[in-house]
Scaffold this active site. Structure first.
Site: not given
Length: 479
Positions: A49, A249, A336, A338, A342
């Site tokens: 991301h 989303k 942890i 999203s 990244s």
């Protein structure tokens, strides 16, 4: 006694182990499964991301863009697939363009470079297959795609080559606190260590709750995905998100680093951390929501598989990276979700800074940052193929026809540091079995190679360790 013990060999645990191997510390990683990348790491969106989505006051906001910027150098050093294909967040209503501006401002505060808002025509100039209903988008050029399990394997191999020990099929049963150490009780005996890093993913709550009165409740959130054959991989080039609305989303549409097309995920909170089912309703929901982004119908005859992964979430909706207040030298790296993938590189540096402050180790002057991956026959020119077959004749025998994986690659995957010991281990390292037939033709050949290389009967070769036996005996004896 170990200086540091990491619990969990997913992308977070392995990233931390690689960063720790830069220092003179006796470090081990313990993992309940038979290989690295066996949990959430192997089943996610594989997106790096940009870093515009998280609130700047959160750890997610502070670590995402920083981690994103580290991928280029890491991919070069460790030889894993990574591509900055960029991402677009689509808006379908002009009234919501203000929300795109909010994301841009938030991203800029988080340190995301080169963000820009485009109108609908500019978006379709980049991506002709984006729907005519798109009125604008946030363009994030630094967004990327990666192979999460190849990245994790690369991190682990490099850490191992620099002195980190990995202990598999080892489940933590309890943890005892001593005045200057911890004793980790496992199914394979006791492990004593000065410091613990809890990177156990979905099980990080249980690990924390063994030593701390400040309880962590991890809620598994299942996300289902649909994966299309490479023949559909050129539908779009960038990762396509949908601007969050009151209806949710949305889902993403993205190419993969291996040339496939991926859509998903949905989000279903569960109680069972092992529930990785996919459902007809879930798949239908993903396809219908993803279709909002793309003008033409998805080629459903090119679907090769569906899968799901469980994300580790809490009510706080942020990473937990801190020493337990009532357990000195016990560092939680929990929840942890999203953008965890990244942020993995920056999470690793943050955690190792915490370790160094406590243990004050010296630098490992022998640290070698370079790791070379398996040479991929499918990516070679004809001249390169001729040369490698001369060098390693086994590269002349194709085992997996769908993915053009050779015997030479499979042998390398087994013989290299932390080599494959299971069918899935070979699959994650070489892609043998990931193609259109989903290992229907090549699995028996891979079993034979594993049997020979590991010097075990074919009936002892497993899919993923433990009791995942593939063969139980001969169906009939020949005369």
């Amino acid at each position: 006694m170990y200086d540091v013990t990491i619990i969990g060999a997913g992308v977070i645990g392995c990233s931390i182990s690689r960063e720790l191997s830069k220092y003179n510390l006796k470090t081990c990683v313990i993992e309940r499964s038979s290989d690295v990348a066996s949990g959430t790491t192997k089943a996610n969106s594989a997106i790096v991301h940009g870093g515009f989505d998280a609130n700047p006051s959160t750890l997610k906001g502070k670590l995402n863009a920083k981690g994103n910027a580290m991928f280029t150098d890491l991919a070069k050093e460790l030889d894993f697939p990574f591509k900055r294909n960029g991402s677009l967040v689509l808006c379908f209503d002009k009234k919501n363009m203000v929300d795109l501006k909010h994301l841009l401002e938030q991203g800029e505060e988080n340190g995301v470079p080169d963000l820009v808002i485009l109108d609908g025509d500019q978006v379709r100039g980049m991506e002709p297959n984006v729907t005519e209903k798109c009125v604008g988008a946030l363009d994030s050029p630094t967004g990327g795609i990666v192979c999460p399990y190849e990245m994790t394997i690369a991190m682990a191999e490099n850490a191992y080559s620099n002195g980190v020990e990995f202990i598999f099929e080892t489940e933590v049963k309890n943890i005892e606190k001593n005045p200057s150490s911890y004793v980790i009780k496992t199914n394979k005996g006791d492990i004593e260590t000065r410091l613990i890093i809890n990177a156990a993913g979905l099980y990080s709550g249980e690990i924390n709750n063994m030593v701390s009165n400040n309880k962590i409740d991890i809620v598994p959130r299942r996300g289902e995905y649909v994966l299309f054959d490479r023949t559909a991989g050129d539908l779009i080039k960038k990762t396509i998100f949908q601007l969050p609305t009151k209806l949710g989303k949305g889902v993403l549409v993205t190419p993969t680093v291996d040339g496939n097309l991926l859509i998903g995920p949905n989000a279903v909170d569960l109680e069972d951390k092992t529930n990785l089912y996919t459902t007809r309703e879930g798949i239908d929901d993903i396809v219908s929501k993803a279709q909002l982004s793309i003008e033409m119908p998805f080629p459903m005859n090119m679907v090769i598989t569906s899968f799901s992964g469980n994300r580790a979430t809490t009510k706080l909706d942020d990473f937990i990276i801190e020493e337990a207040s009532d357990a000195k030298n016990f560092i939680n790296v929990a929840a942890i979700a999203s953008p965890g993938l990244s942020s993995a590189p920056s999470i690793a540096t943050m955690v190792v800074d915490m370790v160094n402050e406590k243990l004050v180790p010296s630098r490992n002057e022998k640290f070698n940052p370079i790791r070379k991956g398996i040479r991929k026959f499918r990516e070679m020119s004809n001249e390169e193929r001729k040369e490698i077959i001369k060098e390693i004749p086994e590269y002349g025998t194709v085992i997996c026809r769908c993915e053009t994986v050779t015997e030479g690659e499979i042998l390398d995957s087994i013989r290299r540091p932390l080599g494959a010991k299971t069918l899935d281990g070979v699959k994650l390292r070489t892609r043998a079995g990931m193609g259109r037939c989903q290992s229907g033709f090549c699995s028996t050949r891979v079993v034979d190679i594993l049997s020979k290389e590991l010097n075990i009967p074919r009936c002892e070769v497993t899919k993923s360790g433990g009791n995942s036996i593939l063969l139980t005996g001969k169906s009939k004896e020949s005369l």
